[in-house]
Design a protein around this motif. Structure first.
Motif, mmCIF file in Angstrom:
data_model
loop_
_atom_site.group_PDB
_atom_site.id
_atom_site.type_symbol
_atom_site.label_atom_id
_atom_site.label_comp_id
_atom_site.label_asym_id
_atom_site.label_seq_id
_atom_site.Cartn_x
_atom_site.Cartn_y
_atom_site.Cartn_z
ATOM 1 N N ALA A 210 -29.835 -2.857 -8.193
ATOM 2 C CA ALA A 210 -29.416 -2.577 -6.822
ATOM 3 C C ALA A 210 -28.311 -3.556 -6.459
ATOM 4 O O ALA A 210 -28.466 -4.765 -6.616
ATOM 5 C CB ALA A 210 -30.603 -2.735 -5.870
ATOM 6 N N ALA A 211 -27.182 -3.031 -5.977
ATOM 7 C CA ALA A 211 -26.037 -3.897 -5.672
ATOM 8 C C ALA A 211 -25.429 -3.532 -4.335
ATOM 9 O O ALA A 211 -25.307 -2.348 -3.983
ATOM 10 C CB ALA A 211 -24.982 -3.791 -6.770
ATOM 11 N N ALA A 212 -25.025 -4.540 -3.591
ATOM 12 C CA ALA A 212 -24.365 -4.341 -2.307
ATOM 13 C C ALA A 212 -23.092 -3.523 -2.489
ATOM 14 O O ALA A 212 -22.411 -3.608 -3.516
ATOM 15 C CB ALA A 212 -24.036 -5.694 -1.675
ATOM 16 N N PHE B 10 -31.496 -7.434 -7.940
ATOM 17 C CA PHE B 10 -30.954 -7.194 -6.605
ATOM 18 C C PHE B 10 -29.760 -8.111 -6.398
ATOM 19 O O PHE B 10 -29.898 -9.326 -6.361
ATOM 20 C CB PHE B 10 -32.032 -7.461 -5.550
ATOM 21 N N PHE B 11 -28.577 -7.515 -6.304
ATOM 22 C CA PHE B 11 -27.355 -8.251 -5.982
ATOM 23 C C PHE B 11 -27.032 -7.997 -4.516
ATOM 24 O O PHE B 11 -26.501 -6.946 -4.163
ATOM 25 C CB PHE B 11 -26.185 -7.802 -6.870
ATOM 26 N N SER B 12 -27.365 -8.956 -3.676
ATOM 27 C CA SER B 12 -27.144 -8.823 -2.245
ATOM 28 C C SER B 12 -25.751 -9.315 -1.865
ATOM 29 O O SER B 12 -25.077 -9.988 -2.648
ATOM 30 C CB SER B 12 -28.202 -9.628 -1.487
ATOM 31 N N GLN C 92 -22.843 -14.601 -1.614
ATOM 32 C CA GLN C 92 -23.657 -13.509 -2.134
ATOM 33 C C GLN C 92 -24.577 -14.007 -3.245
ATOM 34 O O GLN C 92 -24.141 -14.669 -4.182
ATOM 35 C CB GLN C 92 -22.741 -12.389 -2.651
ATOM 36 N N ALA C 93 -25.857 -13.663 -3.132
ATOM 37 C CA ALA C 93 -26.860 -14.129 -4.091
ATOM 38 C C ALA C 93 -27.584 -12.952 -4.729
ATOM 39 O O ALA C 93 -27.646 -11.847 -4.186
ATOM 40 C CB ALA C 93 -27.866 -15.044 -3.412
ATOM 41 N N ALA C 94 -28.138 -13.209 -5.907
ATOM 42 C CA ALA C 94 -28.878 -12.197 -6.665
ATOM 43 C C ALA C 94 -30.214 -12.768 -7.119
ATOM 44 O O ALA C 94 -30.367 -13.991 -7.250
ATOM 45 C CB ALA C 94 -28.070 -11.746 -7.882
ATOM 46 N N CYS C 95 -31.158 -11.879 -7.368
ATOM 47 C CA CYS C 95 -32.440 -12.322 -7.909
ATOM 48 C C CYS C 95 -33.042 -11.238 -8.792
ATOM 49 O O CYS C 95 -32.791 -10.040 -8.607
ATOM 50 C CB CYS C 95 -33.416 -12.709 -6.800
#
Length: 220
Positions: free
Chosen positions: A2-4, A49-51, A181-184
């Protein structure tokens, strides 16, 4: 994954580079960070998840849904228009020539939050607030500006530098904050090793160079 929505173009290139290097396919889903967060909380089977912010990944960590997040880049907000005469006025005077200004919904999209900060810092908020229309995410914001449904949009520099974005013009906004922008990796990932490998690749010089080509400011 999932990416912004601001990552639409660079992340597709990064996924292709990852596939060329490892043979691993990456399935990409793009939307606003807020919408993706909602899908994750509803149990959507994402691995990563790339927010477009740091707040939502941190929230998922507190909820026990994500592993520790990592900041992978910082985004830049710009004013984009298909009309050169709007850009010719410079920021923020260009706002006065716009009848409809598209931004991403600040409740769903971090770039929408940055847009509100930029507009309120412009000194023209009272004059232009009634002209603002809110899209679901930054891609839709760009689509409205690109189609002419809005004369301009506050979008990510990555979209302004994309192939369709190059058909218009953009103005940098010095008073807009960088969008960290952060990812987890999600704890319920069915492919945690592959997810962690892709995240490491996004942090690599090769992937960071792709992000830089789309105007991202790099990791802090």
């Amino acid at each position: 994954m999932a990416a912004a929505a601001n990552l639409l173009y660079p992340m597709q290139e990064i996924a292709q580079a990852f596939r060329a290097k490892t043979g691993e396919e990456v399935s990409l889903v793009f939307n606003s960070s807020g919408k993706l967060l909602s899908l994750i909380e509803q149990g959507a089977p994402f691995d990563l998840f790339f927010s477009a912010d740091t707040r939502r990944p941190q929230y998922l960590v507190r909820k026990g849904v994500c592993l520790s997040p990592v900041t992978y880049t910082r985004g830049v907000l710009v004013l984009w228009s298909r009309y050169q005469d709007i850009c010719a006025l410079g920021w923020p005077k260009a706002l006065l020539k716009v009848n409809r200004l598209a931004i991403a919904d600040p409740k769903l999209a971090p770039y929408g939050e940055a847009a509100m900060v930029a507009l309120k810092n412009s000194g023209l908020w009272e004059s232009i607030s009634s002209k603002v229309v809110k899209a679901f995410n930054i891609s839709q914001t760009f689509q409205w500006a690109e189609s002419g449904n809005a004369e301009a949009g506050l979008v990510s520099l990555s979209l302004a530098l994309s192939p369709p974005g190059r058909k218009g013009c953009y103005l940098r906004i010095e008073t807009a904050p960088l969008v960290e922008q952060a990812a987890c990796v999600l704890k319920k990932s069915k492919q945690p090793q592959q997810a962690e490998a892709f995240l490491r690749f996004v942090l690599s010089p090769e992937a960071q160079a792709i992000l830089a080509r789309y105007g991202y400011a790099g990791r802090p």
